[in-house]
Write an enzyme that holds these catalytic residues in place. Structure first.
Site, PDB file in Angstrom:
ATOM      1  N   SER A 140       0.855  -1.194   0.000  1.00  0.00           N
ATOM      2  CA  SER A 140       0.000   0.000   0.000  1.00  0.00           C
ATOM      3  C   SER A 140       0.881   1.230   0.000  1.00  0.00           C
ATOM      4  CB  SER A 140      -0.899   0.028   1.240  1.00  0.00           C
ATOM      5  OG  SER A 140      -1.589   1.268   1.344  1.00  0.00           O
ATOM      6  N   TYR A 153      -1.699  -0.421  10.285  1.00  0.00           N
ATOM      7  CA  TYR A 153      -1.777  -0.675   8.844  1.00  0.00           C
ATOM      8  C   TYR A 153      -0.523  -0.173   8.128  1.00  0.00           C
ATOM      9  CZ  TYR A 153      -3.729  -0.889   4.134  1.00  0.00           C
ATOM     10  OH  TYR A 153      -3.946  -1.176   2.800  1.00  0.00           O
TER      11      TYR A 153
END
Length: 259
Positions: A140, A153
């Site tokens: 990501s 995350y």
């Protein structure tokens, strides 16, 4: 049936589902793994997929025995895949001051990091023997710089990027390629809960098409869409004081207790 085979985790929704459709349309056989197998079956029937061209495997990537077992069943039933996409992941906001969020961090790492390595594990020996294959880690843009309230995350996706880079070096002479893809903001059920702006938001189908071409090319690392790659590089270049000021007051990701 003959034809190349792709193994995809997190295939019950979002990016995983879009990738499954893109590979199917390109003539590939599908090995689809997820906890919610019923949703995959419903989707496959709604899409009128040929039942001989796909198989569904129940697996929880946060449980090493579960995902390794799914990989073993895939090899037994369909053979060693040509492409393995470790797509399954979770994204939950955290506050390290809150004791309960430490468990959220542990669950995030178990899913996004250990689960990724466990997804690849069953297939590496067979790919080495064959001398070909692609292992695809879905990272990501959030793994490039930390975002307030999003530490679990961001850290986990930074780990994905570094882990895949390490694995790429280990497999360099084997014929097995490691591809790291870092999505920006993709329109999925996961991102629709976000409380902040999402520049260059991309449809999951468009992302899947670009990811498919990236994987086919064997590109080692790519940010999709490319505009988010430029943004990420600019943010990486900012001095910490300016970066911290730029993110001051930014809305944070929902925490578990907020859901």
């Amino acid at each position: 049936m003959a034809g190349p085979l792709v193994f995809i985790t997190g295939a019950s929704s979002g990016i995983g589902q879009a990738l499954a459709r893109r590979y199917y349309d390109a003539g590939w056989r599908l090995a689809l793994a997820a906890r919610r197998t019923g949703e995959i079956e419903q989707w496959a029937q709604a899409q009128r997929l040929d039942a001989q061209r796909y198989a569904v495997y129940a697996a929880d990537v946060a449980d090493t025995d579960s995902i390794v077992g799914a990989g073993a069943r895939c090899i037994e039933q369909q053979g060693v895949p040509d492409v393995v996409i470790a797509n399954a992941g979770i994204s939950i906001g955290v506050d390290t001051e809150e004791r309960g969020d430490i468990e959220v961090i542990a669950r995030t790492f178990a899913t996004n990091n250990i689960g990724l390595a466990a997804t690849f594990h069953p297939f590496i020996a067979g790919m080495r023997r064959r001398g070909s294959g692609r292992l695809v880690g879905i990272g990501s843009v959030a793994g490039i710089r930390g975002l307030p309230g999003h530490g679990a995350y961001c850290a986990s996706k930074a780990g994905v990027i570094s882990y895949c880079e390490s694995l790429r070096g280990e497999l360099r002479a084997s014929g097995v390629k490691v591809v790291t893809i870092c999505p920006g903001y993709i329109d999925t059920p996961l991102t629709r809960e976000n409380r902040y702006s999402m520049p260059f938001l991309m449809k999951a189908e468009d992302f899947a098409d670009r990811a498919f071409r990236t994987i086919e090319a064997g590109t080692s690392y790519r940010v999709i869409p490319w505009q988010m790659g430029v943004v990420a590089k600019l943010l990486r270049a900012l001095p910490n004081a300016l970066y911290d000021r730029a993110l001051a007051g930014r809305p944070r990701k929902h925490r578990q207790k907020d859901k």
